[in-house]
Design a protein around this motif. Structure first.
Motif, short mmCIF file in Angstrom:
data_model
loop_
_atom_site.label_atom_id
_atom_site.label_comp_id
_atom_site.label_asym_id
_atom_site.label_seq_id
_atom_site.Cartn_x
_atom_site.Cartn_y
_atom_site.Cartn_z
N TYR A 206 20.09 96.81 -105.43
CA TYR A 206 21.11 95.97 -104.80
C TYR A 206 20.87 94.51 -105.14
O TYR A 206 19.76 94.08 -105.42
N ASP A 207 21.97 93.75 -105.07
CA ASP A 207 21.88 92.31 -105.30
C ASP A 207 21.37 91.57 -104.07
O ASP A 207 20.63 90.60 -104.17
N VAL A 208 21.81 92.05 -102.90
CA VAL A 208 21.46 91.43 -101.61
C VAL A 208 21.13 92.53 -100.62
O VAL A 208 21.87 93.52 -100.51
N ILE A 209 20.02 92.36 -99.89
CA ILE A 209 19.65 93.32 -98.84
C ILE A 209 19.36 92.55 -97.56
O ILE A 209 18.59 91.58 -97.56
N PRO A 228 16.01 92.59 -110.04
CA PRO A 228 15.31 91.35 -110.41
C PRO A 228 16.21 90.14 -110.16
O PRO A 228 17.39 90.14 -110.51
N GLY A 229 15.67 89.14 -109.51
CA GLY A 229 16.44 87.95 -109.18
C GLY A 229 17.28 88.07 -107.93
O GLY A 229 17.97 87.13 -107.55
N GLY A 230 17.21 89.23 -107.26
CA GLY A 230 17.99 89.44 -106.05
C GLY A 230 17.36 88.76 -104.84
O GLY A 230 16.27 88.20 -104.90
N VAL A 231 18.08 88.84 -103.71
CA VAL A 231 17.61 88.18 -102.49
C VAL A 231 17.67 89.15 -101.32
O VAL A 231 18.64 89.88 -101.15
N THR A 232 16.61 89.18 -100.53
CA THR A 232 16.62 89.91 -99.27
C THR A 232 16.51 88.91 -98.13
O THR A 232 15.73 87.95 -98.20
N VAL A 233 17.33 89.12 -97.12
CA VAL A 233 17.34 88.23 -95.96
C VAL A 233 16.82 89.01 -94.76
O VAL A 233 17.38 90.06 -94.42
N TRP A 234 15.77 88.50 -94.15
CA TRP A 234 15.15 89.18 -93.01
C TRP A 234 15.65 88.57 -91.71
O TRP A 234 15.43 87.39 -91.44
N THR A 252 9.40 89.60 -110.92
CA THR A 252 10.85 89.83 -111.01
C THR A 252 11.68 88.72 -110.35
O THR A 252 12.91 88.82 -110.29
N GLU A 253 11.01 87.69 -109.88
CA GLU A 253 11.69 86.55 -109.24
C GLU A 253 12.63 86.97 -108.12
O GLU A 253 13.73 86.44 -107.94
#
Length: 324
Positions: A206-209, A228-234, A252-253
């Motif tokens: 996924y791109d965003v989690i 790689p390069g994706g963002v997870t928001v907690w 993987t940034e």
């Protein structure tokens, strides 16, 4: 007046409480509905951030003495520090929160700073208004993720925060939204509210989690399934610990962002988003039953995804797709 009071570890009780003292720069709010938040369930089971005796409740709506319908922004920032000046009052070092540092909405009436009281547009019923605060959290998280229209989105947890993240991603034109949860009832609600796919686990990339649970296992999943390069928001606060492959994060940034509460702009956007939303997953209970329903939720014995306590003698309307 009647109030639901956190009196000790694992215990909330319906009690007679003194009438609120309305100080200078404050207004009395007659509470119509107040949501039970997962953070409050955790906080009562494991006291620390909240100190009993305390009237909790930071997600609430009601009306003023002159009958104006209002919703309350419970974040009280200092307004003078560097973070407040930069438009980040939610992480003000001196912030306080109504329902944590001072009495909140689990009562018939509550005194709050006038600046925290926001008039509601006409036609917004108490059920919808009481969901504005958690929805503002989702709006904030979506903004931190970069408003990623066209993204492949995953959400871990289909409780209130997870479903509000789903609503925000859906209105933000995500390409696809996968929702993971262990509860069939919650997954059914997610599917009804617009999830592209649902399941008990994350599958694929996924791109965003958005992690709306906050357990070590869910945080690990939120990093492992990022592209790689994706963002997870907690957003979840179930446990302070985290477990993930930090070396993979570097190579993987991938980015991990914490998301806490919201700004005034996020809160205003949530007011606009809530109107007409399907809220059949929200259940209302009289304040008199508050101790029982809170205790059941705290021990995982009750099914409502979102429970509201209603001190006033109201029957909140359910906003369904047919009522749009």
């Amino acid at each position: 007046m009647k109030a639901l009071v956190f009196t000790g570890p694992g215990v909330v009780e319906l009690r007679e409480a003194p009438e609120p003292e309305v100080g200078a720069g404050e207004v009395l709010v007659h509470v119509a509905a107040s949501g039970i938040c997962g953070s409050e369930l955790h906080g009562v089971k494991r006291p620390g951030f909240r100190t009993p005796p305390l009237i909790m409740g930071h997600e609430f709506t009601g009306h003023t003495d002159d009958g104006r319908p209002v919703v309350v922004n419970p974040i009280l920032s200092c307004g003078a520090c560097d973070l407040c000046a930069q438009g980040q009052p939610n992480i003000c070092r001196n912030r306080q929160i109504i329902g944590i540092h001072r009495p909140g909405g689990y009562a018939e009436r509550v005194a709050v700073p006038t600046a925290s009281v926001i008039p509601l547009p006409g036609g917004v019923d108490p059920t919808a208004a009481a969901v504005i605060e958690p929805l503002a959290n989702a709006v904030h998280a979506w903004r931190l993720a970069g408003h990623p229209a066209g993204a492949r989105v995953a959400i871990i947890g289909a409780g209130t925060i997870g479903l509000t993240c789903l609503h925000t991603a859906h209105t933000g034109k995500a390409a696809s939204i996968h929702v993971a949860d262990r509860s069939p009832e919650r997954l059914a609600a997610a599917a009804r509210l617009g999830a592209t796919t649902t399941g008990t686990e994350l599958t694929g990339e996924y791109d965003v989690i958005f992690d709306a649970v906050g357990a070590p296992a869910t945080r690990e999943q939120s990093v492992a399934h990022l592209r790689p390069g994706g963002v997870t928001v907690w957003l979840g606060l179930a446990d302070p610990a985290a477990a993930f492959d930090a070396a993979d994060l570097v190579r993987t940034e991938k980015r991990v962002l914490g998301s806490f509460a919201y700004t005034g702009t996020d809160f205003a956007a949530a007011i606009d988003l809530v109107s007409g939303w399907d809220l059949t997953w929200v259940d209302s209970y009289p304040l008199d039953e508050g101790a029982d329903i809170f205790t059941q939720l705290m021990h995982g014995q009750a099914l409502p995804i979102k429970a509201l306590l209603t001190p006033l003698k109201l029957t909140p309307l359910k906003l369904t797709p047919e009522s749009r």
